[in-house]
Write an enzyme that holds these catalytic residues in place. Structure first.
Site, PDB file in Angstrom:
ATOM      1  N   SER A 137      36.038  38.796  42.145  1.00 59.05           N
ATOM      2  CA  SER A 137      36.271  39.148  40.688  1.00 59.05           C
ATOM      3  C   SER A 137      35.892  40.627  40.619  1.00 59.05           C
ATOM      4  CB  SER A 137      34.888  38.474  40.224  1.00 59.05           C
ATOM      5  OG  SER A 137      34.608  38.950  38.830  1.00 59.05           O
ATOM      6  N   GLY A 138      36.820  41.374  39.799  1.00 65.48           N
ATOM      7  CA  GLY A 138      36.685  42.713  39.788  1.00 65.48           C
ATOM      8  C   GLY A 138      37.558  43.462  40.757  1.00 65.48           C
ATOM      9  N   THR A 142      43.764  40.504  37.123  1.00 67.49           N
ATOM     10  CA  THR A 142      44.019  40.783  35.653  1.00 67.49           C
ATOM     11  C   THR A 142      45.213  41.650  35.697  1.00 67.49           C
ATOM     12  OG1 THR A 142      42.301  39.576  34.850  1.00 67.49           O
ATOM     13  CG2 THR A 142      43.667  40.668  33.254  1.00 67.49           C
ATOM     14  N   ASN A 189      32.419  43.598  36.987  1.00 64.40           N
ATOM     15  CA  ASN A 189      33.727  44.244  36.451  1.00 64.40           C
ATOM     16  C   ASN A 189      33.695  44.132  34.828  1.00 64.40           C
ATOM     17  OD1 ASN A 189      36.344  44.390  35.703  1.00 64.40           O
ATOM     18  ND2 ASN A 189      37.282  42.440  36.603  1.00 64.40           N
ATOM     19  N   SER A 192      36.383  41.162  33.297  1.00 65.10           N
ATOM     20  CA  SER A 192      36.224  39.820  34.189  1.00 65.10           C
ATOM     21  C   SER A 192      36.891  38.725  33.510  1.00 65.10           C
ATOM     22  CB  SER A 192      35.018  39.691  34.632  1.00 65.10           C
ATOM     23  OG  SER A 192      35.015  38.442  35.532  1.00 65.10           O
ATOM     24  N   SER A 193      37.901  38.082  34.036  1.00 66.20           N
ATOM     25  CA  SER A 193      38.441  36.848  33.529  1.00 66.20           C
ATOM     26  C   SER A 193      37.648  35.695  33.481  1.00 66.20           C
ATOM     27  CB  SER A 193      39.731  36.672  34.243  1.00 66.20           C
ATOM     28  OG  SER A 193      40.634  37.424  33.927  1.00 66.20           O
ATOM     29  N   GLY A 419      38.134  35.021  40.466  1.00 66.25           N
ATOM     30  CA  GLY A 419      38.075  35.435  41.609  1.00 66.25           C
ATOM     31  C   GLY A 419      36.951  34.656  42.250  1.00 66.25           C
ATOM     32  N   GLU A 421      33.185  34.124  43.365  1.00 70.20           N
ATOM     33  CA  GLU A 421      32.117  34.351  42.895  1.00 70.20           C
ATOM     34  C   GLU A 421      30.774  33.893  43.995  1.00 70.20           C
ATOM     35  OE1 GLU A 421      33.002  35.071  38.405  1.00 70.20           O
ATOM     36  OE2 GLU A 421      31.534  33.285  38.778  1.00 70.20           O
TER      37      GLU A 421
END
Length: 1235
Positions: A137-138, A142, A189, A192-193, A419, A421
């Protein structure tokens, strides 16, 4: 050779190192290859080129490039992206244009190169493609997905189609829309998605997008009701509360984000670099592009307001310890937004209905009050359910708008998913997210490591195995049913203790004890540890079973059902059946099914990989955390990936696909765009690679596939294929230009001839009309009948610019009238007291009148008389050869003009043409005219041979000699001297020739190879089927074909008439090495004749081989006598015995010396016949009786001439016996010589 810009002469070279040539001149300095790089390369752009392969060397290379703003690096076809956390300006339209149509080795590593490769492979190989983006993540997943969509939309064409452009706009508009509803600010992030999506862009056969579809995966709906410190809810809540219009604020009672518990609980209302008001405007614009109506947008915002106000419903504990609503005005407003009863909302918030059952039958119903904690949990459950269903409705609505506008052929998928985590507190959401990432890692391993090595073994490719970690054991730990995995244990706990969440959690703890034997699992009381590929994660069990149920209580569903809002009803279309005994699917079941469907979709497409790496936890553009990146390098398996790529093959495909793609590169497999290979597909692949000059160590042949080691080799093949098309196009263009050059030259010659002769033809037509006017009634002057006599018309150039013509024109006052005739004349002028006398005048005829002009010393050139054409009644002439003419007019004081004009015939023809032959031509022995108004006069004509020239006028009598007969016509044109006809030789493809050209022999035309069907049944798409020509294969002629329609057989015996003639056989007298389409011969080879052609080439057969060979390399083998021949008829002799070997029948038949005495001709004079023009070599055997050679007759054969010629097709119809076939004639002659 002139120096190039880079390799030119060094102007400022240092003197001490200056090289000189032998002549004392300065030598050219050697070019430095480093000058070709505009920017110094840092590290290696493809880590398969690293000298040392280790995690540390990979990390060091990534750090060097990231520090130098080079965020992209390759591992073969896999792209490694390190998040820069700053704008580098590398996604502009100029950069898009730089990567369009280029393979990844021609340009630096970039996400656009991956997009270009997927788009190119989709169009070239007609395979579905997908781009799998993975990472923490980050790490920039995306952003990479957005850039993939940006590039595909920019290069996929269809700019002139509104429907295709609309699809492109919608695809791009999904980014801001789904980011607003599905992304949030987290500690790692800012964007973040919090959901996963798989976007599939559908393309037609032309590579233009015609539709798209989005699949949504596991929205983190728990974020709606709570976040940790310094994180935020989904972006849309802050955009809506800050950027809503006044009408929306009035309708929904909207306030700032600080006024709502769900958005202010984490104390993070502002995020650096994010403008919520501006982003809200982008969201509204995206909704409009996708096609959401104003009412649909209003319904969406109403549901957002419901969620925000639900969060502000607070509870207090009453005296009984039960929950009560602290502020009923909030529930009243929620009821207003839900369009339902306020009392019902308040009741549902603080109590629930419990129904008892006895023996499977319904029992009593009780209203059970809730404590404040239970009431808050029910409120949050309703808010999460509304938002989750709202998000799924938006995705389905987007899919409706992007529904394909037509049939689609291929698909490019882009996977953008959360992503991996690892937090301090990890619960059910993190377990699902990390499970999906494990599945993606499993795909990567399956397709890049495991499957690749298994394929090498299956295809029997020489290969050194690479050890790697297979995370399938971790996926099985989570998803397996037997033995039960984590999801199965969670479902069992929910089913056995569904009423009490705490009891269900305890049951889950007990069931996890059965997983203790798994090396990747550890149970630790109220927590458990899973050893993922990305690291060890500790999960908290508390609340997991409740989150796994993923169901609203009956009271809340009834509240939704009672609402008068139709849109809210559509968000909850399916309500569980209380009487159904089937367990509803849990959240774990849903995510497992979604992950399975995702894996199935990805496995159906050709994948491209982007592995994203997060350089630091602080989102800093200058900080590179070596330890954190090294950890990511390890769990992503980049080191193993590099080893596999270095030891493996970059490209592989089936033999059929290889041949279909590259058969043009070998002359043995492709001819003029057609596939002609007749062998097996594996041998065909080998032939293509060999003929393309590819080194043997660069490729291997498997059992069903061809393997190419380096991508440079594949790109070289693609470049050669593109060059083939360019060369073919250039040849077609050259031929087309030569055709037009030839056509233009022919047109120029025709135009030149026409320009040189059209006037003569026109003059000849007018002259013939003049002959017709006289109608053979008047003797002609000899000069009038000359072949080059032309009726010019304007002899004085009155219509031109000569001085005399302009003077006469001004005197006549003609203006713009066209002058059709002008000439000098002798006008008969009568004077008082004297006889008439000829006087010089100018005669000018226009389309309206006849002008008579006189020139005197006193007045100059003046108009003497003007006669309108309509007043002329007739033209009077004599029947002798004189030049006198009278124009008979109506009575006037001036009388009729009488004059002598040497162009009298042309004048008469001109006047009749202008008046549409309304004037009568009178030819008589005398000319009668009006001298004055009522005074008539007559001119008589006397034949007088003493007149030397023309005629003599005196006192109304004209003496004239005898002329040419009245029936005379113009002499035929003189025969011109034969000129040199120059052939057209301009243009490279035009051969010299023509009437005066050389008749040198030309190369013989070769038969076109027979096209074959491509492997797999595909046909070549390089030529239209209508243009394909399949040459027929000459076959051995049957008896009926050889005989045609034979005459009646001799009387006895009847069996002799049915006997078939022997097939002529020939022996090679020289070695012959032919080209493709020709049959190689070795001396003394015996061949069978199939077909002859007039150009000297014969089609022969040796065993199963067929081909063309020169006829003078062969000699006829005399036929052997039949062993048991029937008695011949009385009129025929028995066949003679076989000839002696030294007879050399073929040599004698051709008028040459015997073969034994004839030496083999040298190479330069080998008797290969003169080449026919292109296309002269026959493509199919001629049918008998239709222009071919006649069959051998059955009757007695006449003695053939020394050089028999084949008869024409029509010669056979005249008699029953035609000319003999050449082979039969030679055989007959050989037999007689043998006797």
């Amino acid at each position: 050779m002139a120096p190039s810009k880079k390799a030119g002469k060094k102007k400022d070279a240092p003197a001490k190192g200056k090289a000189t040539s032998a002549g004392g001149k300065a030598a050219f300095a050697k070019a430095d290859w480093k000058e070709g790089f505009k920017k110094k390369q840092v590290g290696v752009s493809d880590m398969t080129l690293l000298s040392t392969i280790s995690n540390e060397s990979v990390n060091d290379n990534l750090q060097k490039r990231w520090t130098n703003a080079e965020i992209y690096t390759y591992i073969g076809p896999v792209l490694i992206s390190v998040n820069p956390f700053r704008d580098l300006g590398i996604y502009t339209d100029e950069v898009v244009a730089r990567y369009k149509g280029r393979n990844r080795l021609e340009v630096p590593p970039h996400v656009f190169a991956i997009a270009e490769g997927s788009y190119y492979n989709m169009q070239a190989y007609k395979d579905n493609q997908c781009v799998i983006i993975s990472g923490e993540s980050g790490a920039g997943k995306t952003e990479a997905a957005k850039r993939i969509m940006q590039y595909v939309a920019a290069v996929s064409g269809g700019h002139d189609s509104s429907a295709i452009q609309e699809i492109k706009d919608m695809v791009l508009a999904t980014n801001p829309l789904l980011e607003s509803f599905g992304c949030a600010k987290t500690l790692r992030n800012n964007n973040s998605s919090r959901h996963g999506k798989y976007l599939e862009i559908m393309f037609n056969a032309n590579g233009e997008p015609v539709g798209a579809q989005i699949t949504n995966y596991l929205l983190e709906k728990g974020r709606v009701v709570g976040q940790i410190e310094n994180e935020r809810d989904f972006h849309i809540f802050y955009q809506f509360t800050k950027g809503a219009s006044d009408d929306q604020r009035e309708a929904f009672g909207l306030q700032g984000p600080e006024s709502y518990a769900y958005t202010s609980r984490s104390n993070c209302l502002e995020v650096p670099g994010i403008d919520d008001v501006e982003d809200f405007a982008e969201t509204i614009k995206a909704m409009q592009i996708i096609g959401l109506s104003d009412s649909e947008q209003n319904d969406i915002f109403r549901m957002l307001a419901v969620i925000l106000w639900l969060g502000n419903v607070t509870f207090v504990e009453n005296d009984d310890g039960n929950a009560a609503v602290a502020d009923t005005s909030v529930t009243d407003f929620v009821a207003y937004l839900l369009e339902t009863d306020a009392a019902l909302v308040e009741k549902v918030m603080v109590s629930k209905v419990v129904e008892t059952q006895r023996g499977g039958r319904r029992g009593s119903v009780y209203d059970v009050p809730l404590n404040p904690a239970q009431a808050a949990a029910g409120r949050d459950a309703l808010a999460k359910a509304i938002y989750n269903n709202l998000f799924e409705w938006i995705v389905s609505r987007v899919n409706v708008s992007m529904k394909p506008r037509g049939a689609h052929a291929t698909v490019i998928g882009v996977l953008d998913i959360y992503g991996f985590e690892i937090f301090q507190e990890n619960s059910f959401e993190q377990l699902c997210i990390n499970y999906v990432n494990e599945k993606l890692q499993q795909i990567f391993i399956e397709l890049t490591l495991k499957a690749e090595q298994e394929e090498y073994v299956r295809e029997q490719i020489k290969w050194s195995p690479i050890n790697y970690f297979n995370n399938k054991v971790v996926c099985d730990l989570i998803e397996e049913r037997r033995p039960p995995g984590i999801f199965a244990a969670l479902n069992d706990a929910c089913a056995t203790a569904h009423a009490d969440p705490a009891a269900a959690d305890n049951s889950f703890v007990q069931r996890l004890g059965g997983l203790g034997s798994n090396a990747h699992f550890e149970a630790r009381g109220s927590k458990f540890l899973v050893k993922h590929y990305a690291g060890d994660v500790m999960y908290t069990i508390a609340g997991m079973t409740d989150k796994n149920k993923d169901a609203l209580v009956k009271d809340l569903l009834d509240l939704v059902a009672s609402s008068g809002n139709a849109f809210l009803q559509t968000l909850f279309p399916d309500r569980p059946d209380p009487n159904s005994k089937k367990r509803p699917p849990t959240a774990g079941d849903k995510i497992k099914a979604s992950a399975g469907a995702l894996v199935e979709n990805l496995m159906r497409a050709q994948p491209s990989y982007i592995r994203t790496i997060k350089p630091n936890e602080n989102r800093s553009g200058s900080e590179y955390d070596t330890k954190a990146v090294l950890h990511q390098v390890k769990y992503l398996g980049l080191q193993e990936n590099i080893r596999v790529r270095r030891a493996g093959f970059a490209y592989r495909n089936t033999f059929e696909k290889m041949i279909e793609r590259f058969y043009l590169l070998s002359p043995a497999t492709g001819y003029a765009g057609e596939y002609i290979w007749q062998g097996d597909v594996k041998t065909g692949c080998e032939r293509i690679l060999k003929d393309s000059g590819i080194a043997k160590e660069e490729w291997q042949m498997g059992v069903t596939k061809a393997f190419i080691k380096n991508p440079e080799t594949l790109f070289a093949l693609e470049t050669m294929r593109d060059r083939y098309f360019h060369n073919m196009a250039a040849r077609i263009q050259r031929a087309w230009r030569n055709y037009w050059r030839y056509k233009n030259e022919c047109a120029i010659r025709i135009q030149r001839f026409w320009k040189n002769n059209k006037e003569s033809l026109a003059f000849a037509e007018v002259r013939d009309y003049g002959h017709a006017v006289l109608a053979q009634r008047k003797e002609r002057r000899r000069y009038s009948l000359l072949s080059y006599r032309r009726f010019v018309g304007d002899y004085l150039d009155v219509g031109g610019k000569s001085p005399l013509g302009e003077t006469i024109r001004e005197a006549c006052g003609i203006g713009r009238d066209k002058v059709t005739f002008s000439s000098r004349i002798q006008l008969l002028v009568s004077k008082f007291g004297r006889s008439s006398k000829p006087s010089p005048r100018y005669l000018v005829v226009t389309e309206k009148a006849v002008h008579i002009v006189v020139t005197t010393e006193k007045t100059g050139t003046t108009l003497e008389r003007k006669i309108a054409l309509v007043t002329i009644k007739s033209i009077a002439m004599s029947n002798m050869r004189d030049d006198w003419v009278a124009l008979n007019l109506p009575p006037s004081e001036e009388g009729d003009p009488v004059f002598s004009c040497i162009f009298k015939t042309e004048l008469a023809a001109n006047l009749l043409t202008l008046t549409q032959a309304s004037i009568q031509v009178v030819v008589a022995p005398t000319i009668e005219y009006s001298k004055k108004k009522e005074k008539k006069a007559t001119i008589t004509f006397v034949r007088d041979e003493t007149v030397a020239k023309d005629d003599v006028y005196k006192s109304h009598t004209v003496h004239v000699p005898t002329g040419e007969p009245a029936t005379s016509v113009s002499r035929p044109a003189a025969k011109r001297k034969a000129g040199v006809v120059r052939p057209i030789t301009k243009g490279k493809l035009l051969r010299p020739g023509g009437p005066s050209g050389s008749n040198a022999p030309r190369p013989a035309a070769k038969p076109k190879p027979k096209p074959q069907t491509l492997p797999g049944g595909a046909t070549s798409n390089l030529a239209s089927p209508a243009l394909k020509s399949t040459p027929a294969v000459a076959a051995k002629p049957s008896a009926a074909a050889a005989r045609g329609v034979p005459p009646p057989p001799p009387p006895p015996p009847p069996a002799a008439a049915a006997a078939e003639p022997d097939v002529p056989q020939y022996r090679a007298i020289y070695d012959f090495q032919g080209q493709p389409g020709e049959l190689n011969l070795t001396k003394d080879d015996v061949v069978e004749l199939l077909e002859k052609d007039d150009n000297g080439w014969w089609r022969v057969k040796r065993g199963t081989e067929e081909g063309w060979t020169p006829h003078n390399y062969l000699e006829l083998i005399p036929p052997k006598p039949k062993a048991a021949a029937p008695p011949p008829p009385p009129a025929r002799r028995a066949p003679p015995p076989a000839p002696k070997p030294a007879a050399a029948p073929a040599a004698a038949a051709n008028g040459l010396k015997a073969a034994a005495a004839r030496p083999t001709p040298p190479v330069g004079t080998k008797p290969k016949p003169a080449a026919p023009p292109v296309g002269a070599k026959p493509a199919a055997p001629k049918p008998p009786g239709a222009g071919g050679k006649p069959p051998v007759p059955a009757s007695a054969r006449p003695v053939p001439s020394p050089a028999p010629k084949p008869a024409a097709a029509g010669a056979r119809a005249s008699g029953g016996v035609g000319q003999m076939d050449l082979a039969a004639a030679l055989a007959k002659r050989a037999q007689r010589m043998g006797e």
